[in-house]
Structure formats: C-alpha cells, structure tokens
Design an enzyme around this catalytic site. Structure first.
Site, PDB file in Angstrom:
ATOM      1  N   GLN A  58      17.308   9.486   9.036  1.00 50.64           N
ATOM      2  CA  GLN A  58      18.696   9.227   8.464  1.00 50.64           C
ATOM      3  C   GLN A  58      19.347   8.266   9.436  1.00 50.64           C
ATOM      4  OE1 GLN A  58      19.880  10.352   5.777  1.00 50.64           O
ATOM      5  NE2 GLN A  58      18.229  11.910   5.244  1.00 50.64           N
TER       6      GLN A  58
ATOM      7  N   LYS B 219      13.951   5.555   1.911  1.00 51.03           N
ATOM      8  CA  LYS B 219      15.718   5.777   2.319  1.00 51.03           C
ATOM      9  C   LYS B 219      16.205   4.616   2.941  1.00 51.03           C
ATOM     10  CE  LYS B 219      14.503  10.776   3.670  1.00 51.03           C
ATOM     11  NZ  LYS B 219      15.028  11.520   2.773  1.00 51.03           N
TER      12      LYS B 219
HETATM   13  C1  LIG Z   1      15.899  13.694   8.643  1.00 50.45           C
HETATM   14  C2  LIG Z   1      14.803  13.867   7.631  1.00 50.45           C
HETATM   15  N1  LIG Z   1      13.534  14.021   8.436  1.00 50.45           N
HETATM   16  C3  LIG Z   1      12.394  13.813   7.269  1.00 50.45           C
HETATM   17  C4  LIG Z   1      12.478  13.499   6.096  1.00 50.45           C
HETATM   18  C5  LIG Z   1      11.186  13.399   5.282  1.00 50.45           C
HETATM   19  O1  LIG Z   1      11.226  12.210   4.738  1.00 50.45           O
HETATM   20  P1  LIG Z   1      10.158  11.883   3.460  1.00 50.45           P
HETATM   21  O2  LIG Z   1      10.414  13.073   2.660  1.00 50.45           O
HETATM   22  O3  LIG Z   1      10.791  10.602   3.141  1.00 50.45           O
HETATM   23  O4  LIG Z   1       8.792  12.285   4.357  1.00 50.45           O
HETATM   24  C6  LIG Z   1      13.729  13.631   5.502  1.00 50.45           C
HETATM   25  C7  LIG Z   1      14.072  13.191   4.275  1.00 50.45           C
HETATM   26  O5  LIG Z   1      14.958  13.869   3.385  1.00 50.45           O
HETATM   27  C8  LIG Z   1      15.172  13.588   6.218  1.00 50.45           C
HETATM   28  O6  LIG Z   1      16.330  13.459   5.748  1.00 50.45           O
END
Ligand SMILES: Cc1ncc(COP(=O)(O)O)c(C=O)c1O
Lengths: 418, 145
Positions: free
Chosen positions: A211, A234
């Site tokens: 984030q 993201k």
């Molecule tokens: C703070 C944080 N960490 C980890 C993740 C995991 O990301 P991903 O689902 O793309 O592996 C997210 C996604 O929602 C996140 O917001």
C-alpha cells in the site's frame, strides 16, 4: 506539481465506460487493485504480439528479445526502489503474497545455525494491523519451527503502540515483518525506531509495501530495511507479478523456496546446486509479459512523479476526511489526522452495515470495498466486524470525494426511510 | 431503481425487528457459520421433538440481507417437520440460484420470496444463504445425536 486528473484519466480506458445503467464510474477501490493505463495494457500485449518467447532459454532472436525485456523490467524495478545492489536484488514473484511466502518458506529451509534458521526460543515479530498475507505465513513458520510469534498492538486511533518496542523486539528476535501502510487504517508506520531496534538484536526487517510503493517515493536504502514486497497490480501494473527486493548478501545466504527449471546451476540424478540470485528464486518460466507491464507502470508513475502523486493523494485524503467526519453518525476507523497517513480510508456509518452501504454506493456508480479487508485480527482489535473502505489514487479527484460523501448521506436517507 | 428489488420492505423490516433472535439456553445442536468474505456471523440453536422443529433461535451480526434472511427463515421453519423444512430449504436455494429468473414458490416460501431480487446480485447470494446453510448443518448435527 499538481496533477491534471483530467489528463491522467484519458490514459485509463476503463474510465470511458459507465456502470449500473449509465452511471459515471467513481472508482475508490485502488487499495484492492488499481486500474491500468494504456501504456501498461499495450506493453503487456506488445510483448505477446512481438517478442513472445521464453526468457533465458534458447539462442534465437525472440529469446534474446524476451530476455532483454524481462531483465530490463528488473532494472526498472531496481531503480524505482533505489536498490543499492541493483537489479540482482530484485526477484519477480506472482504477487506480494508469494513474495512474503517465499521469505517464510526459504527461512524454514535454512540450515541450523544460519542467521535465518528459527528454533524454539527465537522470535518473529509482526503487528496487529497486518494483512493476512503478512501474518499467516509467519504464524505458520512459527508453528513449523517452534519459534514464538509476538506483535505490536494497535492503539484506538489506529497507530502502532511502540511503547514496549525493546521488549517486543527481544534479543531472540530474528524477523520483524510489518506493513508500511495499513490497507485498512491508512496508517503509515514509523520505521526508523523499529529498524534500529531490529538491527540491534540482529533481526531482519521485512516491509510489506503493497500500500505504499504505489503511492509514495520508496528508497529502500533510506528506509534501512532488509526485504520489501509489493504487488504489481496495485501499482497500475498487471496481475500475476509481484516483487521481492532483498539486500544482495541476504538473498545470497537465503536458501531457495521453489525448485525446478532456471533456478539451478548443476543437476545430477540425486542432487543440484543453485543459480546465483535472483535466478535462484525464480523457478520455472517467469511471468514475463506481466513483468514488462509492471515496468511500464513504474515508468508511467515515475514520469508523473511519486512525490506529486503522494501530494495529490494527501490533499484528497484531507478533503475526504473532512467531508466524511462532517456527516452525522460516520466514524473513521484509523487516524483522523492527515499526518503519517495514506489514502486508504475506512469508516462505519452507524445503523447501516458496510455491505449494505457498499451496495447502495454501487447503485450510484461508486466502487468501494466492504468487509474486514483481509485483516481479521485488526477488525477484532478495533471492535468492528466490517468497515467500508475508500482508497484513492492518482486518477481520483475532489468530485469523487464529494460523490462519496453525497452517497453516504443518500444511503442514510434510503435505509432510514423504512 | 434496481436496488429496490434487493431491499424489499419486508427484508428491511426483519432486519430492524429480527424474529427469534436470542439463543435458547437448551438445544439439541448448535452451529456457528461465518461468511468469510464479509465477516457476517450466525449462531443457530435447534431443538427437535420427534421430527418437528420445536425451537429455532439464533444470534448474529451482519448485513440486512443475512440477518433478515435468518430471521425470516426461523419464522418459517419453526414448527415444521424436518421433511417440510427440507423442501422449503431446497426451494429457497433454487430461488437463490435463479439469477433473477424466478419469483419463488410463495406457497412454500411465504414472505421469503422477497429475496428473489437477491439472486440478481451475485455478491449477496451468500449473505442470503448464510442462515439456511447453518440450518442444513444444524439439522444434521441434531439428528446424528
Ligand atoms: C497491505 C497488503 N499486504 C499484502 C497484500 C496482498 O497482496 P496480493 O493479494 O496482491 O498478493 C495486500 C493486498 O490486498 C495488502 O493490501
């Protein structure tokens, strides 16, 4: 420099469509995944269209081009993060979740006595505001190794409680894994003290930058951390690609996690040795088109300027906070002051369940996230079973914030009218 | 507005004035079901006399759809035989799977036909089914005692 949101939106084809019977799309869910500019969509499809081939394999022209594109993407990521050891410190994964699991499993594979090997008496430190992706892998590693899991608690206003810093990060601590910015609260965590203490006891610091990396300038050297993970999707990039950055000397000493093609140096029928980093951590034909798409995304962000993006989001966050807090019965879950805070903003509206609010907002063309946001322990801590989250990005503007505030008021009227 | 087909008045009524909410202290079986995607939770208690549902109480928290659905369900299934309750359950599940093409069997479902609109909102079907899946489970547990 202020952003021209109007110009930026022209780069994102999704804003040409409407939702729910002709409504303008108000996308406030970039914290879950961002929209993609043409530059990214084109880079990904151009890879397939013109250069598709297996990187690092074969001597033909396409293989060379694919390798150049993929390795070029690695360079771009290294520059984006300010990696002191250059592109060899960048490992492509399929997501941040995979990057964090890679670390947890690789540490689980470490030989006894190695700085990464965990055993009873050792400690892994996390925080109460972690996304499940940066909590469950460490829970599991603790269970497999007998190490103890400890954590920093969250204060009622959504900040980390660091009052017991030196006892939480105790002498047996080998890993400190925490989020840079909470995906629920928007809190940006102070790293200096944590990093100092972690290094004092010989622990490595792993930063979940999912984030933060898409929204602010990151320099891993200045942050002083040891590993960092983020997801491409993201950060305007494609799905299916994530990044693990690690200090070169640490990556070199960390055993591999996934085994197979490309990650080996020599193989006999009974044994194998490993390729140098980063290949050691990239078993199998990688997600090349996605890595190339991610590089296009980071180029796009860099061209606009991460500091400009951060300033833009920060101004909007302040505005949105004011607008929401001015509405009767709205409570912001997380810092209400606009300092050390990113643009993920969770709130509750008493008497309206987030799921119902989200549904109403959707009928107005407004996309928000509702639920516990993959952070159940945090929700429990703050005594909210679910919240509504708006998260902003470079393509959002004041009108989007106004639309959300108006939508909340209209929902209160709608659900109150029965 | 399409939203009105989701939020029927009778649904919001049950949400604001839930029936049979508050867990009985005695029960033959108890289950706790959670919708992992949104955190909605329901605990359901059942007592059977012969094969009649003689008590059905619940507690929970969640959105209007999940809470109204379990409220209406407990109203509907209380006093029914297991066979009749199963038929109603199947009918409700069929309605939820109808993607907006069915108005529901009013003879069996009574007020619960109000949930027909939910079947057009794929994100909400699980909410509506939460209590009903808990019922399916709690009956099996009560019968296997
Ligand atoms: C703070 C944080 N960490 C980890 C993740 C995991 O990301 P991903 O689902 O793309 O592996 C997210 C996604 O929602 C996140 O917001």
């Amino acid at each position: 420099m202020p952003l021209s949101v109007e110009e930026i939106r022209k780069d994102f084809p999704i804003f040409e469509r409407t939702v729910r019977d002709g409504k303008k799309l108000i996308y406030l869910d970039s914290g879950a995944t961002s929209q993609k500019p043409n530059a990214v969509i084109d880079a990904e499809s151009d890879f397939y269209r013109f250069h598709n081939s297996a990187a690092h394999r074969g001597v033909h022209q396409l293989a060379e081009e694919a390798t150049d594109a993929y390795e070029g993407a690695r360079e771009t990521v290294a520059t984006f993060l300010g990696a002191p050891g250059g592109s060899n410190e960048i490992v492509f994964t399929k997501s941040a979740t995979e990057a964090l699991n890679l670390l947890a499993y690789a540490m689980g594979n470490a030989a006894p006595g190695s700085r990464f090997a965990l055993e009873p008496g050792d400690r892994i430190v996390v925080t109460e505001m972690e996304h499940h992706s940066n909590l469950v892998p460490w829970q599991q590693l603790a269970q497999r190794t007998g190490a103890e899991l400890a954590w920093f608690e969250v204060t009622p206003d959504g900040r980390l409680d660091l009052s017991a810093l030196d006892t939480v990060i105790s002498h047996g601590t080998k890993v400190v894994a925490l989020t840079h910015q909470s995906n629920v609260l928007g809190t940006i965590n102070p790293l200096d003290e944590i990093v100092r203490r972690a290094h004092e006891v010989g622990a490595v610091v792993i930063l979940d930058a999912c984030q933060s990396a898409p929204h602010m300038r990151i320099n891993v050297e200045e942050l002083g951390i040891d590993f960092l993970a983020f997801s491409g999707h993201k950060a305007l990039g494609p799905t299916g690609v994530g990044v693990l950055w690690g200090r070169i000397n640490l990556l070199e000493n960390l055993p591999p996690f996934l085994f197979g093609g490309s990650m080996i140096e020599m193989v006999t029928m009974t044994s194998a040795t490993w390729a140098p980093v980063p290949q050691k951590f990239e078993a199998g034909v990688p997600n090349m088109a996605q890595a190339v798409g991610l590089a296009a995304a980071l180029d796009y962000l860099t061209k606009i300027g991460m500091d400009n993006i951060h300033a833009h989001e920060s101004a909007l966050t302040g505005l949105l906070l004011d607008k929401l807090l001015a509405i009767d019965k709205v409570a912001v879950i997380g810092p209400t002051s606009n300092t050390e805070r990113g643009s993920a903003l969770s709130f509750t509206v008493s008497d309206i369940h987030p799921h119902d609010l989200g549904q109403f907002l959707d009928s107005q063309g407004i996309a928000v996230r509702t639920g516990a946001h993959c952070a159940w322990p945090l929700a429990r801590r703050l005594n909210v079973s679910a919240t509504t989250r708006a998260s902003l990005y470079l393509y959002n503007d004041e009108q989007d914030c106004q639309a959300l505030a108006d939508g909340v008021v209209a929902a209160q009227r709608y659900f109150g009218s029965f | 507005m399409q939203l009105d087909s989701l939020y029927q008045e009778v649904i919001l009524d049950h949400y604001k004035h839930p029936q049979h909410k508050g867990l009985s202290s005695n029960f033959d079986a108890q289950v706790h079901h959670v919708n992992t995607s949104c955190g909605d939770e329901i605990t359901l208690n059942i007592t059977l006399e012969a094969d009649i549902v003689s008590s059905l109480t619940w507690d929970g928290q969640g959105c209007s759809i999940s809470q109204a659905s379990v409220s209406m369900m407990s109203d509907l299934l209380l006093g029914k035989s297991i066979n009749d309750a199963s038929a109603i359950l199947s009918s409700f599940c069929e309605l939820m799977a109808s993607k907006g093409t069915s108005t529901g069997d009013a003879d069996l479902l009574e007020d619960a036909v109000a949930f027909a609109g939910v079947s057009k909102f794929p994100g909400r079907i699980k909410c509506a089914l939460l209590g009903w899946m808990a019922f399916k489970d709690v009956v099996i547990q009560a019968q296997s005692k």
